[in-house]
Design an enzyme around this catalytic site. Structure first.
Site, PDB file in Angstrom:
ATOM      1  N   LYS A 284       0.761  -1.194   0.201  1.00 51.95           N
ATOM      2  CA  LYS A 284      -0.116  -0.003  -0.137  1.00 51.95           C
ATOM      3  C   LYS A 284       0.695   1.254  -0.029  1.00 51.95           C
ATOM      4  O   LYS A 284       0.424   2.137  -0.773  1.00 51.95           O
ATOM      5  CB  LYS A 284      -1.043  -0.109   1.143  1.00 51.95           C
ATOM      6  CG  LYS A 284      -1.964  -1.113   1.424  1.00 51.95           C
ATOM      7  CD  LYS A 284      -2.807  -0.938   2.622  1.00 51.95           C
ATOM      8  CE  LYS A 284      -2.223  -0.691   3.829  1.00 51.95           C
ATOM      9  NZ  LYS A 284      -1.443  -2.109   4.364  1.00 51.95           N
TER      10      LYS A 284
ATOM     11  N   ARG B 229      -8.346   1.282   9.986  1.00 48.06           N
ATOM     12  CA  ARG B 229      -7.768  -0.074  10.258  1.00 48.06           C
ATOM     13  C   ARG B 229      -8.817  -0.890  11.219  1.00 48.06           C
ATOM     14  O   ARG B 229      -8.835  -1.982  11.514  1.00 48.06           O
ATOM     15  CB  ARG B 229      -6.830  -0.077  10.849  1.00 48.06           C
ATOM     16  CG  ARG B 229      -5.412  -0.391   9.855  1.00 48.06           C
ATOM     17  CD  ARG B 229      -4.187  -0.326  11.029  1.00 48.06           C
ATOM     18  NE  ARG B 229      -2.900  -0.905  10.564  1.00 48.06           N
ATOM     19  CZ  ARG B 229      -2.100  -0.462  10.040  1.00 48.06           C
ATOM     20  NH1 ARG B 229      -2.088   0.750   9.756  1.00 48.06           N
ATOM     21  NH2 ARG B 229      -0.972  -1.168   9.771  1.00 48.06           N
TER      22      ARG B 229
ATOM     23  N   ARG C 240      12.319  -6.659   4.476  1.00 46.85           N
ATOM     24  CA  ARG C 240      11.934  -5.029   4.415  1.00 46.85           C
ATOM     25  C   ARG C 240      12.884  -4.069   5.127  1.00 46.85           C
ATOM     26  O   ARG C 240      13.159  -4.379   6.092  1.00 46.85           O
ATOM     27  CB  ARG C 240      10.355  -4.742   4.626  1.00 46.85           C
ATOM     28  CG  ARG C 240      10.301  -3.218   4.232  1.00 46.85           C
ATOM     29  CD  ARG C 240       8.734  -3.380   4.004  1.00 46.85           C
ATOM     30  NE  ARG C 240       8.181  -3.040   5.476  1.00 46.85           N
ATOM     31  CZ  ARG C 240       6.695  -2.786   5.475  1.00 46.85           C
ATOM     32  NH1 ARG C 240       6.074  -2.761   4.467  1.00 46.85           N
ATOM     33  NH2 ARG C 240       6.352  -2.396   6.935  1.00 46.85           N
TER      34      ARG C 240
ATOM     35  N   ARG D 187      12.544  -1.947  10.391  1.00 46.27           N
ATOM     36  CA  ARG D 187      11.574  -1.280  11.460  1.00 46.27           C
ATOM     37  C   ARG D 187      11.403  -2.233  12.567  1.00 46.27           C
ATOM     38  O   ARG D 187      11.423  -3.597  12.434  1.00 46.27           O
ATOM     39  CB  ARG D 187      10.256  -0.895  10.649  1.00 46.27           C
ATOM     40  CG  ARG D 187       9.969   0.327  10.051  1.00 46.27           C
ATOM     41  CD  ARG D 187       8.700   0.472   9.192  1.00 46.27           C
ATOM     42  NE  ARG D 187       7.491  -0.123   9.903  1.00 46.27           N
ATOM     43  CZ  ARG D 187       6.529  -0.090   9.418  1.00 46.27           C
ATOM     44  NH1 ARG D 187       6.299   0.532   8.009  1.00 46.27           N
ATOM     45  NH2 ARG D 187       5.302  -0.552   9.794  1.00 46.27           N
TER      46      ARG D 187
ATOM     47  N   ARG E 190       1.070  -8.745  13.707  1.00 40.01           N
ATOM     48  CA  ARG E 190       0.432  -7.735  12.789  1.00 40.01           C
ATOM     49  C   ARG E 190      -0.482  -8.493  12.101  1.00 40.01           C
ATOM     50  O   ARG E 190      -1.523  -7.842  11.677  1.00 40.01           O
ATOM     51  CB  ARG E 190       1.439  -7.138  12.247  1.00 40.01           C
ATOM     52  CG  ARG E 190       2.363  -6.234  13.054  1.00 40.01           C
ATOM     53  CD  ARG E 190       3.561  -5.479  12.420  1.00 40.01           C
ATOM     54  NE  ARG E 190       3.329  -4.666  11.379  1.00 40.01           N
ATOM     55  CZ  ARG E 190       4.283  -4.320  10.275  1.00 40.01           C
ATOM     56  NH1 ARG E 190       5.442  -4.861  10.348  1.00 40.01           N
ATOM     57  NH2 ARG E 190       3.796  -3.341   9.121  1.00 40.01           N
TER      58      ARG E 190
HETATM   59  P1  AMP Z   1       2.000   0.882   9.280  1.00 37.09           P
HETATM   60  O1  AMP Z   1       2.898   1.708   8.846  1.00 37.09           O
HETATM   61  O2  AMP Z   1       0.640   1.471   8.431  1.00 37.09           O
HETATM   62  O3  AMP Z   1       2.296  -0.756   9.000  1.00 37.09           O
HETATM   63  O4  AMP Z   1       1.746   1.071  10.731  1.00 37.09           O
HETATM   64  C1  AMP Z   1       2.513   0.731  11.851  1.00 37.09           C
HETATM   65  C2  AMP Z   1       1.598   0.599  13.069  1.00 37.09           C
HETATM   66  O5  AMP Z   1       1.230   1.772  13.451  1.00 37.09           O
HETATM   67  C3  AMP Z   1       0.697  -0.365  13.233  1.00 37.09           C
HETATM   68  O6  AMP Z   1       1.148  -1.718  13.473  1.00 37.09           O
HETATM   69  C4  AMP Z   1      -0.051   0.048  14.182  1.00 37.09           C
HETATM   70  O7  AMP Z   1       0.513  -0.229  15.500  1.00 37.09           O
HETATM   71  C5  AMP Z   1       0.050   1.710  14.089  1.00 37.09           C
HETATM   72  N1  AMP Z   1      -0.966   2.192  13.163  1.00 37.09           N
HETATM   73  C6  AMP Z   1      -0.972   2.734  11.951  1.00 37.09           C
HETATM   74  N2  AMP Z   1      -2.130   2.936  11.610  1.00 37.09           N
HETATM   75  C7  AMP Z   1      -2.988   2.911  12.670  1.00 37.09           C
HETATM   76  C8  AMP Z   1      -4.377   2.833  12.448  1.00 37.09           C
HETATM   77  N3  AMP Z   1      -5.218   3.219  11.340  1.00 37.09           N
HETATM   78  N4  AMP Z   1      -5.146   2.386  13.702  1.00 37.09           N
HETATM   79  C9  AMP Z   1      -4.348   1.915  14.654  1.00 37.09           C
HETATM   80  N5  AMP Z   1      -2.958   1.863  14.536  1.00 37.09           N
HETATM   81  C10 AMP Z   1      -2.274   2.043  13.589  1.00 37.09           C
END
Ligand code: AMP
Length: 213
Positions: A13, A88, A127, A160, A171
């Protein structure tokens, strides 16, 4: 165009949101990037979010809802925006709908990036991410020109903390339990399109472009 990119972690994404953002001049709104930026500057929000993110759990709905409600009011969002990693949960999606409706707006489309879990684990564990501009690389399939350095901005590439194998499994579980119900939510609104995100980056880009026609 108010576009929601939906899909599991590692489904591409972020990569596709960046490309589409450059092409269309719609900003990419990534709640993950916003939260990581908050952690970097050591804000209260960042301190609160970090413990959830390190475990691969979701941060509380009200935190991300507030971030998006504020960010989408910026002038650069007036022609449209791409939501990457938000909503989410169903409550986040309902809140987004209410916020947009109060401004006379609505989500136009939600695109689901479909990839098998086994491929996601391979993608996420290999990654590497630029700590400055968050561009993505992969140790096998998408190496930078110079080891450990971002091609685009010269920033340092890091793994990360939530891309460690122990956290990846959680996750994926969180995705299936809490985020996958959004597929039905947007299907019900007749806004959902599905694309095969297991393909190479160029093919997924083409499919995404087709899905927002
Ligand atoms: P991402 O970079 O989108 O994979 O997000 C990394 C982490 O940020 C996720 O595993 C969550 O802990 C937190 N996070 C990001 N977006 C959201 C969201 N919309 N709702 C809740 N937690 C989020």
């Amino acid at each position: 165009m108010i576009l929601v990119l939906l899909g599991p972690p590692g489904s591409g994404k972020g990569t596709q949101a960046k490309r589409l953002s450059t092409e269309k001049s719609w900003p990419q709104l990534s709640t993950g990037d916003m939260l990581r930026a908050a952690i970097r500057i050591g804000s209260d929000l960042g301190k609160r979010a970090k413990s959830f993110m390190d475990k691969g759990s979701l941060v509380p709905d009200e935190v991300v809802i507030g971030l998006i409600a504020e960010r989408t009011q910026s002038p650069d969002c007036s022609q449209g925006f791409i939501l990457d990693g938000f909503p989410r949960t169903v409550p986040q999606a309902e809140s987004l709908d209410r916020t947009l409706a109060s401004r006379g707006l609505a989500t136009n489309r939600a695109v689901l990036f479909e990839v098998d879990d086994s491929q996601l684990v391979r993608r996420l564990s290999g990654r590497r991410t630029c700590e400055k501009c968050s561009a993505m690389y992969h140790v096998e399939t998408q190496q930078p020109k110079a080891l450990g350095i971002c091609d685009q901005c010269g920033g340092k590439l890091i793994q990360r903390s939530d891309d460690l194998e122990t956290v990846i499994q959680n996750r994926l579980k969180v995705y299936h339990d809490q985020t996958a119900p959004l597929v039905g939510f947007y299907e019900h609104q007749k806004k959902l399109r599905r694309i095969d995100a297991s393909l190479d980056i160029a093919s997924v880009q083409k499919a995404l472009a087709g899905s927002i026609q």
